[in-house]
Design a protein around this motif. Sequence first.
Motif, PDB file in Angstrom:
ATOM      1  N   ALA A  72     -73.227  43.767 -20.710  1.00 56.06           N
ATOM      2  CA  ALA A  72     -73.740  44.115 -19.383  1.00 56.06           C
ATOM      3  C   ALA A  72     -73.133  43.207 -18.315  1.00 56.06           C
ATOM      4  N   ILE A  73     -73.019  41.920 -18.619  1.00 55.03           N
ATOM      5  CA  ILE A  73     -72.415  40.984 -17.663  1.00 55.03           C
ATOM      6  C   ILE A  73     -70.944  41.327 -17.433  1.00 55.03           C
ATOM      7  N   ILE A  74     -70.236  41.667 -18.508  1.00 50.84           N
ATOM      8  CA  ILE A  74     -68.815  42.025 -18.376  1.00 50.84           C
ATOM      9  C   ILE A  74     -68.654  43.268 -17.508  1.00 50.84           C
ATOM     10  N   VAL A 109     -77.685  38.154 -27.308  1.00 51.43           N
ATOM     11  CA  VAL A 109     -76.394  37.760 -26.738  1.00 51.43           C
ATOM     12  C   VAL A 109     -75.450  38.945 -26.693  1.00 51.43           C
ATOM     13  N   TRP A 110     -75.316  39.689 -27.809  1.00 50.93           N
ATOM     14  CA  TRP A 110     -74.344  40.783 -27.783  1.00 50.93           C
ATOM     15  C   TRP A 110     -74.878  42.029 -27.076  1.00 50.93           C
ATOM     16  N   VAL A 148     -69.077  42.299 -13.908  1.00 47.82           N
ATOM     17  CA  VAL A 148     -67.913  41.551 -13.416  1.00 47.82           C
ATOM     18  C   VAL A 148     -66.752  42.487 -13.086  1.00 47.82           C
ATOM     19  N   VAL A 149     -66.610  43.570 -13.854  1.00 42.34           N
ATOM     20  CA  VAL A 149     -65.527  44.526 -13.600  1.00 42.34           C
ATOM     21  C   VAL A 149     -65.919  45.517 -12.504  1.00 42.34           C
ATOM     22  N   ALA A 150     -67.186  45.914 -12.459  1.00 37.06           N
ATOM     23  CA  ALA A 150     -67.606  46.983 -11.542  1.00 37.06           C
ATOM     24  C   ALA A 150     -67.666  46.519 -10.091  1.00 37.06           C
TER      25      ALA A 150
END
Length: 215
Positions: A70-72, A64-65, A75-77
């Motif tokens: 990577a997902i965050i 999870v961590w 979402v920003v990129a």
Amino acid sequence: MAHPSQMGFQDATSPIMEELLYFHDHALMTVFLISTLVLHFISTMMTTKLTNINSMDAQEIEMVWTIMPAIILIVVALPSLRILYLMDEITNPHLTIKAIGHQWYWSYEITNYENLMYDSYMVPTQHLSPGQFRLLEVDNRMIVPMESPIRMLISAEDVLHSWAIPSLGIKTDAIPGRLNQTTLTSSRPGIFYGQCSEICGANHSFMPIVMEATP
């Protein structure tokens, strides 16, 4: 334009600046959520002595961590890359203006018309009219039509400069011997102020930029 004690950005004048403001809010909300979650974990660890042995060596938690950051980042990129492509896109400009930085003034050439060139110097404080802004007024403004795509070619004659108008979301370096290209579109009429944003010598603070968008 900016006003005293202003905490945020200037009001958006172009579609690109609107996108930049949306992305700023999007990224800031992501940062707030991450900060809140981390502070919650820290406060929980500091205020309790209970320990779950199963969570000390759990493969699921490690996955999870590893996956969540990577997902965050994705979402920003993705919105950031979209804005970068929008800023580079130039489609059928109605006008091409060449801005050349000098120590310490700007000169403009409208390449659609022959022999249309002029210099833009800062108006000294003692020559200001009532209602004009100190260190921001110029004798010859760059006048452009609103809601029309304008291609800007930016260069410098002597040292590095930077042509920037915050409300348009534009900041392009002016480099001697090189032409940098950008585009601008004013979505409303008005007078918009900017300044050279690259330290270029003793009078760096005295070469403002004024663009007037007319209907």
